[in-house]
Write a protein that holds these residues in place. Structure first.
Motif, short mmCIF file in Angstrom:
data_model
loop_
_atom_site.label_atom_id
_atom_site.label_comp_id
_atom_site.label_asym_id
_atom_site.label_seq_id
_atom_site.Cartn_x
_atom_site.Cartn_y
_atom_site.Cartn_z
N THR A 186 0.83 -1.21 0.00
CA THR A 186 0.00 0.00 0.00
C THR A 186 0.87 1.26 0.00
OG1 THR A 186 -0.12 0.06 2.41
CG2 THR A 186 -1.87 -1.15 1.28
N ALA A 187 2.15 1.10 0.36
CA ALA A 187 3.05 2.23 0.58
C ALA A 187 3.12 3.19 -0.62
CB ALA A 187 4.44 1.71 0.90
N GLN A 188 3.18 2.63 -1.84
CA GLN A 188 3.41 3.51 -3.00
C GLN A 188 2.27 4.51 -3.18
OE1 GLN A 188 6.33 3.78 -4.44
NE2 GLN A 188 7.06 2.10 -3.16
N ILE A 245 -3.20 -18.28 7.25
CA ILE A 245 -3.25 -16.90 6.75
C ILE A 245 -1.92 -16.18 6.92
CG2 ILE A 245 -5.74 -16.57 6.93
CD1 ILE A 245 -5.30 -15.40 9.73
N PHE A 246 -0.85 -16.92 7.25
CA PHE A 246 0.45 -16.27 7.46
C PHE A 246 0.98 -15.68 6.14
CE2 PHE A 246 5.05 -16.07 7.52
CZ PHE A 246 5.26 -15.33 8.66
N ARG A 247 0.93 -16.46 5.08
CA ARG A 247 1.39 -15.95 3.78
C ARG A 247 0.38 -16.35 2.72
NH1 ARG A 247 6.36 -17.08 3.83
NH2 ARG A 247 7.21 -15.02 4.11
N GLU A 282 -3.35 -12.68 -1.40
CA GLU A 282 -4.17 -11.48 -1.21
C GLU A 282 -4.20 -11.24 0.28
OE1 GLU A 282 -8.04 -12.01 -2.92
OE2 GLU A 282 -8.90 -10.50 -1.59
N PHE A 283 -3.78 -10.08 0.74
CA PHE A 283 -3.72 -9.84 2.18
C PHE A 283 -3.88 -8.36 2.45
CE2 PHE A 283 0.61 -8.18 1.91
CZ PHE A 283 1.05 -8.76 0.73
N GLU A 284 -4.08 -8.04 3.72
CA GLU A 284 -4.27 -6.63 4.07
C GLU A 284 -3.05 -6.10 4.81
OE1 GLU A 284 -8.38 -4.49 5.22
OE2 GLU A 284 -8.24 -6.55 5.83
N GLN A 285 -2.69 -4.87 4.49
CA GLN A 285 -1.55 -4.25 5.19
C GLN A 285 -2.01 -3.00 5.94
OE1 GLN A 285 1.18 -3.76 1.75
NE2 GLN A 285 2.58 -5.04 2.94
N MET A 286 -1.29 -2.70 7.02
CA MET A 286 -1.48 -1.44 7.75
C MET A 286 -0.12 -0.76 7.67
SD MET A 286 -3.45 -2.92 11.16
CE MET A 286 -2.27 -4.14 11.74
N SER A 329 8.72 -15.59 13.39
CA SER A 329 8.47 -15.13 12.03
C SER A 329 8.00 -13.68 12.04
CB SER A 329 7.38 -15.97 11.37
OG SER A 329 7.68 -17.33 11.51
N GLU A 330 8.17 -13.03 10.88
CA GLU A 330 7.87 -11.59 10.78
C GLU A 330 6.39 -11.27 10.93
OE1 GLU A 330 9.11 -9.92 7.03
OE2 GLU A 330 7.90 -8.12 7.34
N LEU A 331 6.15 -10.25 11.75
CA LEU A 331 4.80 -9.75 11.96
C LEU A 331 4.69 -8.37 11.32
CD1 LEU A 331 2.29 -10.50 13.59
CD2 LEU A 331 3.39 -9.58 15.62
N GLU A 332 5.77 -7.62 11.44
CA GLU A 332 5.79 -6.24 10.93
C GLU A 332 7.23 -5.87 10.59
OE1 GLU A 332 4.10 -3.39 13.69
OE2 GLU A 332 4.48 -1.74 12.31
N PRO A 350 6.61 1.91 9.38
CA PRO A 350 6.14 0.69 10.05
C PRO A 350 5.09 0.03 9.15
CG PRO A 350 5.67 2.70 11.34
CD PRO A 350 6.01 3.12 9.95
N ALA A 351 5.31 -1.22 8.75
CA ALA A 351 4.42 -1.92 7.81
C ALA A 351 4.03 -3.27 8.39
CB ALA A 351 5.11 -2.11 6.47
N ALA A 352 2.75 -3.38 8.77
CA ALA A 352 2.28 -4.63 9.40
C ALA A 352 1.22 -5.29 8.54
CB ALA A 352 1.72 -4.33 10.79
N GLY A 353 1.05 -6.59 8.72
CA GLY A 353 0.00 -7.32 8.00
C GLY A 353 -1.18 -7.56 8.93
N1 GAP Z 1 5.87 -1.53 2.30
C1 GAP Z 1 6.79 -2.46 2.89
C2 GAP Z 1 6.32 -3.84 2.82
O1 GAP Z 1 5.36 -4.14 2.13
P1 GAP Z 1 6.81 -6.23 3.70
O2 GAP Z 1 7.71 -6.68 4.81
O3 GAP Z 1 6.96 -6.88 2.38
O4 GAP Z 1 7.04 -4.66 3.60
C3 GAP Z 1 4.86 -5.78 5.37
O5 GAP Z 1 5.31 -6.37 4.18
C4 GAP Z 1 3.99 -6.74 6.16
O6 GAP Z 1 2.92 -7.22 5.32
C5 GAP Z 1 4.72 -8.01 6.61
O7 GAP Z 1 5.39 -7.80 7.83
C6 GAP Z 1 3.55 -8.98 6.78
O8 GAP Z 1 2.94 -8.80 8.04
C7 GAP Z 1 2.60 -8.56 5.68
N2 GAP Z 1 2.74 -9.43 4.50
C8 GAP Z 1 3.67 -9.36 3.52
N3 GAP Z 1 3.48 -10.33 2.60
C9 GAP Z 1 2.42 -11.05 3.03
C10 GAP Z 1 1.72 -12.20 2.51
N4 GAP Z 1 2.06 -12.78 1.36
N5 GAP Z 1 0.68 -12.69 3.23
C11 GAP Z 1 0.29 -12.11 4.39
N6 GAP Z 1 0.91 -11.02 4.91
C12 GAP Z 1 1.94 -10.48 4.25
#
Ligand code: GAP
Length: 457
Positions: free
Chosen positions: A160-162, A200-202, A205-209, A274-277, A316-319
């Motif tokens: 969503t950043a761009q 739903i970890f990866r 199609e997913f939502e970002q904050m 594993s990565e959360l944000e 800060p970019a979280a899923g």
């Molecule tokens: N704008 C920077 C960015 O997008 P990223 O680490 O690729 O950075 C940020 O993504 C967050 O989005 C990740 O920490 C994760 O929580 C979530 N995310 C990324 N890819 C994902 C995927 N395929 N499925 C679910 N969540 C995802």
């Protein structure tokens, strides 16, 4: 990343099964046999997701005065992705096996299983016949307009950043913002991930904050530190156990093309840490690139002093989906009540999909009528649920499994003195409360500091 395994009762299978059983998350398109790594959020999943997003907005907007909101388009001008580097560089190296016809990430062969002999990794058996690695772009491509012709190719955004960078100029002009300030956005992103899985970890199609925080260049490092601390504190304030959370700085070879420093907030999932944000220092990479590609000036000009610079960005970019998974995993617990096994989600009350359940003890003697009256009063203030079907014990169990922190029971005495019992999901304590005080009592409890009972047991 797999490092060490957690020790509590929770497993990914138990979470998947509870999510389906209780209507949080369903595999998508199930009547057609399902679509890999696609999920639909059911009633409680939607409520939980909304609560997570609301808490994020609250922390970004309501509790600060230096962040503003945005909701940008998913399909943006395709030059966006040339400028951002995604068209050229957002790729995974892939190999195909000519024997088993499966496709693998060339850099993750040690995590994959050979299609013919799952105890081996691809390339390890004499039958494996792997192609050379080829780069595969993770962006989903589509076309605008009815004809696929030159110039009609567009992409679903992979972050969503761009959209925030494309709007930087608007915010400088119309929001009259001066660095340091941020623009926050929640929305769907799409990546044609090769290796999905782990529920739903990866997913694709997913939502970002995401929040892009624009700062004077010489303040970038200190703002990076500020956001690392803020974000860890947000996760723990919503109940994640501190010993299941950590910050991990990226090594030089892990850094994205735009980043000079990134630290991941990692959670100890059942699959390991594993990565959360991700919390990145993006420098001035994006604004400089978009300025070059668009021919527009994307900078801050101080009209009083004439000073001008391209702000640096802390992100800060979280899923959202990963957040949901972490909250569910952290909350999942099993215990025993009077010899009976119970599954309970010990969610922070502010996140719980339903705050209070209203249950008549029996379905007669005027109890359902009084319970309905109580329910109608409560639902004006909090998400409440009325349930009169089945034995009371089973109704409690059901609410425990969806994480409802409080249950109000209307019994014989309620009809005489207009008091009810209020049961606490975690301590199981039951107190009698006058109906007239219920709203205040529940509101008071919702406002209290909360700490995961799993920390004490
Ligand atoms: N704008 C920077 C960015 O997008 P990223 O680490 O690729 O950075 C940020 O993504 C967050 O989005 C990740 O920490 C994760 O929580 C979530 N995310 C990324 N890819 C994902 C995927 N395929 N499925 C679910 N969540 C995802």
């Amino acid at each position: 990343m797999l490092r060490s395994m957690p020790t509590d009762a929770v497993t990914m299978d138990k979470i998947v099964s509870l999510c389906k059983r209780r209507g949080f998350v369903f595999p998508s398109s199930e009547i057609y046999g399902g679509l890999g790594s696609s999920y639909d959020y059911g009633h409680y999943g939607v409520l939980l997701k909304n609560n997570v997003k609301n808490q994020w907005w609250k922390a970004m907007l309501q509790e600060r005065d230096d962040v503003v909101a945005l909701d940008s388009a998913i399909i943006q001008h395709p030059r966006t992705w040339e400028a951002s580097g995604h068209l050229a560089g957002f790729t995974d190296p892939l190999v195909d096996c000519r024997t088993c016809k499966l496709r693998f990430r060339a850099d993750k062969l040690e995590d994959a299983q050979c299609g013919r002999k799952p105890s081996k990794h691809p390339g390890e058996t004499p039958d494996c016949d792997l192609t050379e690695a080829r780069d595969f772009n993770l962006m989903f491509e589509t076309t605008v307009g009815p004809v696929k012709e030159e110039g009609s190719t567009v992409y679903l955004r992979p972050e969503t950043a761009q959209g925030i960078f494309l709007n930087f100029k608007n915010y400088m002009q119309f929001a009259r913002k001066k660095p340091p300030f941020g623009i926050a956005q929640i929305g769907k992103s799409f990546r044609n991930e090769i290796t999905t899985g782990n529920f739903i970890f990866r997913t694709r199609e997913f939502e970002q904050m995401e929040m892009e925080f624009f700062v004077p260049p010489d303040e970038a490092q200190s703002w990076h530190q500020h956001w690392l601390a803020e974000r860890i504190s947000w996760w723990t304030s919503l109940g994640l156990r501190p010993d299941h959370l950590r910050l991990r700085p990226h090594t030089a070879d892990e850094l994205s093309h735009y980043s000079s420093a990134t630290s991941d907030v990692e959670y100890l999932f059942p699959i390991g840490w594993s990565e959360l944000e991700g919390i990145a220092n993006r420098g001035n990479f994006d604004l400089t690139q978009h300025a070059t590609f668009s021919g527009q000036k994307l900078e801050y000009v101080d009209t009083a002093t004439g000073e001008r610079y391209v702000p640096h960005v802390i992100e800060p970019a979280a899923g959202v989906d990963r957040a949901l998974l972490a909250f569910l995993v952290d909350a999942y617990d099993e215990d025993e009540i009077e010899g009976e096994q119970r599954t309970v989600l010990r969610l922070h009350p502010i996140l719980a999909p339903v705050k209070v359940a209203v249950l008549p003890l029996v379905r007669k003697d005027g109890q359902p009528e009084l319970a309905t009256e109580v329910y109608r009063e409560l639902r004006d203030h909090v998400q409440a649920e009325y349930d009169e079907g089945g034995a009371i014990g089973r109704r409690y169990r059901r609410q425990d499994e969806i994480g409802t922190p409080w249950a109000v029971t209307i019994d014989h005495q309620s009809l005489q003195d207009r008091t009810v019992t209020l049961r606490d999901r975690d301590s199981l304590a039951q107190v009698r409360v006058p109906i007239g005080e219920l709203v205040d009592v529940i509101r008071g409890r919702l406002g209290e500091l909360w700490r995961s009972p799993k920390l004490d047991g």
